[in-house]
Scaffold this active site. Structure first.
Site, PDB file in Angstrom:
ATOM      1  CB  ALA A  50      -1.037   0.080   1.324  1.00 51.86           C
ATOM      2  CD  GLU A  51       2.539   1.917   4.221  1.00 54.84           C
ATOM      3  OE1 GLU A  51       3.284   2.306   5.908  1.00 54.84           O
ATOM      4  OE2 GLU A  51       3.286   0.761   4.515  1.00 54.84           O
ATOM      5  CB  SER A 101       3.098  -3.946 -14.579  1.00 56.62           C
ATOM      6  OG  SER A 101       2.684  -3.648 -13.199  1.00 56.62           O
ATOM      7  CD  GLU A 130      -8.214 -13.425 -15.230  1.00 56.90           C
ATOM      8  OE1 GLU A 130      -7.003 -13.626 -14.787  1.00 56.90           O
ATOM      9  OE2 GLU A 130      -8.069 -13.954 -16.966  1.00 56.90           O
ATOM     10  CE  LYS A 182      -2.745  -7.263  -9.060  1.00 56.08           C
ATOM     11  NZ  LYS A 182      -1.453  -7.261  -8.672  1.00 56.08           N
ATOM     12  NE  ARG A 227       6.353  -8.627 -13.487  1.00 54.77           N
ATOM     13  CZ  ARG A 227       5.319  -7.524 -12.826  1.00 54.77           C
ATOM     14  NH1 ARG A 227       4.099  -6.895 -12.745  1.00 54.77           N
ATOM     15  NH2 ARG A 227       5.868  -6.576 -11.884  1.00 54.77           N
ATOM     16  CE  LYS A 243      -5.949 -11.074 -16.684  1.00 55.23           C
ATOM     17  NZ  LYS A 243      -5.325 -12.331 -17.036  1.00 55.23           N
ATOM     18  CB  CYS A 291       3.851  -7.995  38.605  1.00 58.93           C
ATOM     19  SG  CYS A 291       1.968  -8.065  38.549  1.00 58.93           S
ATOM     20  CB  CYS A 346      -2.050 -10.772  40.624  1.00 58.12           C
ATOM     21  SG  CYS A 346      -1.865  -9.184  39.037  1.00 58.12           S
TER      22      CYS A 346
HETATM   23  S1  IVH Z   1      -2.588 -10.130 -15.953  1.00 56.60           S
HETATM   24  C1  IVH Z   1      -0.785  -7.495 -18.955  1.00 56.60           C
HETATM   25  N1  IVH Z   1      -4.271 -11.496 -14.107  1.00 56.60           N
HETATM   26  O1  IVH Z   1      -0.283  -9.050 -10.539  1.00 56.60           O
HETATM   27  C2  IVH Z   1      -1.593  -8.205 -17.865  1.00 56.60           C
HETATM   28  N2  IVH Z   1      -2.297 -10.766 -13.745  1.00 56.60           N
HETATM   29  O2  IVH Z   1      -0.202  -6.333 -10.324  1.00 56.60           O
HETATM   30  C3  IVH Z   1      -0.311  -9.519 -16.848  1.00 56.60           C
HETATM   31  N3  IVH Z   1      -1.472 -11.171 -10.792  1.00 56.60           N
HETATM   32  O3  IVH Z   1       1.769  -8.625 -12.989  1.00 56.60           O
HETATM   33  C4  IVH Z   1      -1.067  -9.213 -15.795  1.00 56.60           C
HETATM   34  N4  IVH Z   1      -3.041 -12.035 -10.545  1.00 56.60           N
HETATM   35  O4  IVH Z   1       1.915 -10.796 -12.201  1.00 56.60           O
HETATM   36  C5  IVH Z   1      -2.893 -10.787 -14.179  1.00 56.60           C
HETATM   37  N5  IVH Z   1      -5.412 -12.430 -12.948  1.00 56.60           N
HETATM   38  C6  IVH Z   1      -4.176 -11.788 -12.960  1.00 56.60           C
HETATM   39  C7  IVH Z   1      -3.050 -11.754 -12.608  1.00 56.60           C
HETATM   40  C8  IVH Z   1      -2.763 -11.070 -12.760  1.00 56.60           C
HETATM   41  C9  IVH Z   1      -2.437 -11.421 -10.246  1.00 56.60           C
HETATM   42  C10 IVH Z   1       0.060 -10.395 -11.144  1.00 56.60           C
HETATM   43  C11 IVH Z   1       1.083 -10.373 -11.928  1.00 56.60           C
HETATM   44  C12 IVH Z   1       0.746  -8.859 -13.043  1.00 56.60           C
HETATM   45  C13 IVH Z   1       0.946  -7.942 -11.054  1.00 56.60           C
HETATM   46  C14 IVH Z   1       0.000  -6.199 -11.775  1.00 56.60           C
END
Ligand code: IVH
Length: 768
Positions: free
Chosen positions: A47-48, A95, A129, A131, A152, A315, A435, A459
């Site tokens: 997050a940071e 990415s 999907e 993540k 990668r 996607k 304590c 205690c």
């Molecule tokens: S698609 C060009 N699908 O998240 C698209 N990535 O923050 C390629 N990741 O680099 C990625 N689950 O390492 C895709 N269902 C999913 C994913 C996923 C995890 C990761 C992957 C990517 C990163 C991006």
């Protein structure tokens, strides 16, 4: 030579605050990339990291002249390390752009529509999907055989980890006939929660042995993602093989030959057909609303999965539309990562303190600079025991990772950087010897045990804890008798043990209320005069000498109490506040609640006694088997151990507890006070409410409150006095308690009327 910067120069004005900040951010992000991707040892939470990248993006968007060719906002990951041979990706591994809120997600959808400018039609599908929180991997197959596995890296060049990936059971090493001649499949290598927990146990056990031998503990994996990354990037693939990694595949890279694809979800189906693991939770949906729903659903249910996810990926399904949309240097325009709120953050460890529980166990906990994580602000987190502090090696002043996942209590994972010289220079925390109460008895840690204990039966912390437990939900459930009031009564000397709850001298409490009230009024007036603020209240009494504001002769206050209150403005304030809250009406309510608690089932009373090892099911078993407290008090270990669900450990502990003369005296006082000592008779009702928690509020026709409760418990349910997440339903009669109804509504707990209650008793079913 002029020192003035030339704003027309490429790169903009290097002296501007934005330019300096951008420079700083680039350096920081590049370093974080290196630590995350090459060393598997990040020093900030995701997050940071995301926040830094967003800040840099914002600056670059507002000042395009500041963008440099190698800015990390245009890069993917970090260049590969030298440990593994480099692998050039023929199709770059990109990415994803992130959306951090439903609004950002919707904005992405709208951008797509504008870019495509096509008629809404049947091609407009989105593949949604999960993540997966793991490590991106590319697998290359030639003539049906796995020839290469690569990380990668920076998106152009990754690292050759073929030997390592070949050990992962999910990854096929051979493909069935009909697969393309060249096939590159991409996905995420991850470690399941159970595999991670097992690894943690092993690593902690190794460290315990190391500590015992006087050696330093090894760093332990802090979360499944880092564990997966670390396991994958082992020089010795035999170590990878022992680590139980898995992989979900979600994308194609280079392909030569084989079938032509037009849709992403069809591609996934084909990948599954060729033997790859494809996550079953993906969905093909049509509308932005369905996309949002998918994301929201998984945000809520992320912890129901046996592996970690940190968001959803959306996607464009149709591959031709993807072509039209194209990519930026870093990420495709046809996909977006919807990121969930973080469950890990970093913060400063301000201190380590210990608390003494009702059983005497002394637990260290971290005092933290408050940090918002997992949906709440965390300022304390348990550190479990002495060894955990040493294994985690957290030291006061460190920047630490704090984790709060779902309903799990917050925990300190460890310092962000165990190698940081500042961390190493800080003193190692030492467990206190005595304590922390005002009775500094020496603490003990029995040989071979991980817990440290306070052996003092008097205690004050243990006494307070035992009373809280007795009055708490699982025991006598006395409404309005929480930790603050208990502490107040203890401090005032009106309560000393659990039986004392039924012996509170209420008249004296009223006297004390009047005395302390008068003192508080005088002290407040003095504080107003002193500060010149006519609105000054009790908070301001620290400004005055409390001893001098004391009314002439506080007959009801002991000399000790006067001295304590006069010396401690915080105690003075909490005492005066607490007493003010104990007016006639509140006292009447409290006395009624205490009276009502006498009727609780025998099992609840047994739980309340705070006998080591005796929990609700053991207590229930004893109550059922013996039917009467007197019989339990007299029973020998053998007889007790024959009760269903009571083993010798519990039986011996119960026997020893009742053998203690002080405990027997306590039980006699409880009995004299009139608590219920009889167990339930075997119920003749059908057990339709087993495991259900039904709270009743207000009056129901034909039932007293106790009868309604008995109707529930005789059918196997429980009926506590307050609403929580565990509540199955709330039955609302006439003049209900507003707070219970509101709480039920906010938690989404079903609310039943009288008719629904009666159906529930008959069938055990909730309406609709
Ligand atoms: S698609 C060009 N699908 O998240 C698209 N990535 O923050 C390629 N990741 O680099 C990625 N689950 O390492 C895709 N269902 C999913 C994913 C996923 C995890 C990761 C992957 C990517 C990163 C991006």
């Amino acid at each position: 030579m002029t020192t003035e910067a030339d704003p027309s120069r490429p790169g903009g004005d290097p002296a501007s605050p934005e330019a300096r900040r951008a420079l700083e951010l680039r350096a920081e992000i590049t370093e974080h990339n290196r630590r995350y991707h090459q060393l598997d040892a990040p020093t900030v939470s995701d997050a940071e990291y995301d926040e830094l990248v967003r800040e840099l993006r914002a600056i670059e968007a507002a000042h395009p002249e500041l963008v440099e060719a190698d800015t990390p906002t245009g890069l993917v990951g970090a260049a590969p390390s030298a440990t593994f041979a480099p692998v050039r990706h023929r199709v770059p591994m990109m990415s994803l752009d992130n959306a951090f809120s439903p609004e950002e997600l919707a904005a992405w959808g709208e951008r797509l529509e504008r870019r495509l400018a096509e008629e809404p039609g049947e091609r407009n599908g989105f593949a949604c999907e999960l993540k997966i929180d793991g490590v991106a991997i590319s697998l290359r197959y030639e003539d049906g055989r796995l020839v290469q596995g690569a990380t990668r890296g920076d998106g152009q060049t990754g690292e050759d980890v073929t030997a390592n990936v070949a050990t992962i059971a999910d990854i096929p090493t051979e493909l069935p006939p009909g697969a393309p001649r060249v096939l590159e499949v991409r996905g995420e290598v991850y470690m399941s929660r159970t595999a991670f927990e097992a690894l943690q146990v092993t690593q902690q056990e190794e460290n315990r042995v190391r500590l015992e031998a006087g050696r330093k503990p090894h760093p332990v994996a802090s979360n499944p993602r880092n564990a997966a990354a670390g396991s994958l990037r082992q020089k010795d693939a035999a170590i990878t093989a022992r680590r139980e990694l898995s992989m979900w595949c979600y994308q194609l890279g280079e392909v030569e030959g084989g079938p032509a694809f037009t849709s992403h979800v069809e591609t996934l189906a084909q990948l599954r057909g060729w033997g790859f693991a494809v996550n079953p939770e993906h969905r093909l949906v049509d509308t932005a609303a369905e996309v949002a729903e998918f994301c929201a659903r998984w945000q809520e249910h992320r912890h129901d999965l046996p592996y970690e996810i940190d968001g959803a990926v959306v996607k464009v399904d149709h591959l031709e539309r993807r072509e039209k949309l194209g990519s930026t240097a870093r990420a495709p325009r046809w996909a977006i990562a919807y990121k969930f709120p973080p469950e890990e953050r970093t913060t400063t460890l301000l201190g380590i303190e210990v608390s003494v529980g009702r059983t005497g166990r002394v637990t260290p906990f971290a005092v933290l600079e408050p940090v918002f994580v997992g949906g709440v602000t965390v300022s304390r987190a348990t550190l479990h025991n002495e060894d955990q502090v040493r294994i985690k090696d957290v030291r006061v002043g460190d920047t630490v990772i704090v984790r709060r996942a779902g309903d799990v209590i917050p925990e300190v994972v460890g310092p962000v950087d165990p190698q940081d010289p500042d961390h190493l220079a800080r003193p190692v925390w030492a467990f206190p010897r005595t304590c922390p109460s005002n009775r500094p008895v020496e603490l003990v840690r029995p040989e071979g045990e991980s817990d440290t204990r306070c052996p003092d039966p008097e205690c004050p912390f243990q006494v307070a804890g035992a009373i809280e437990h007795f009055a708490g939900r699982g025991a006598l459930d006395i409404e309005g008798f929480g930790s603050q009031r208990i502490r107040l009564l203890l401090d005032l000397g009106l309560l000393a043990d659990v039986a004392g709850i039924f012996e509170i001298p209420w008249d004296r409490l009223a006297e004390l209320r009047a005395e302390v009230g008068a003192w508080a009024t005088a002290a407040t007036a003095a504080a107003q005069e002193r500060t010149g603020d006519p609105r000054a209240r009790l908070d301001a009494v620290a400004e005055v000498d409390l001893a001098r504001t004391r009314p002439a002769d506080p007959a009801a206050l002991s000399t000790d109490l006067v001295a304590d209150l006069a010396a401690d403005p915080a105690l003075f304030k909490s005492t005066a506040d607490g007493l003010r809250g104990l007016g006639d009406e509140a006292v009447a309510g409290l006395r009624a609640a205490i009276e009502g608690a006498k009727e609780r089932p025998l099992a609840n009373l047994l739980v309340g006694l705070n006998v080591r090892h005796l929990g609700p099911s053991g207590a229930q078993a004893l109550a059922l088997a013996f039917g009467d407290l007197g019989h339990i008090v007299e029973a020998d270990v053998g007889a007790m151990a024959t009760a269903d669900g009571v083993g010798t450990v519990i039986a011996e502990s119960v026997r020893a507890w009742f053998d203690d003369p002080d405990h027997r005296a306590l039980v006699d006082r409880l009995v004299a006070a009139g608590v219920n000592t009889e167990g339930p008779e075997e119920s003749s009702e059908p057990q339709v409410l087993l495991g259900k928690v039904i709270v009743v509020t207000g009056t129901l026709e034909g039932y007293t409150r106790d009868e309604a409760e008995a109707a529930i418990t005789s059918r196997g349910g429980t009926s506590p006095g307050s609403v929580s997440k565990k509540t199955t339903a709330v039955v609302v009669g006439a003049s209900p308690g507003a707070s219970k109804v509101t709480k039920a509504e906010s938690l989404g707990v079903p609310i039943l009327d009288q008719a629904a209650f009666e159906r529930l008793l008959e069938t055990g079913e909730l309406p609709g």
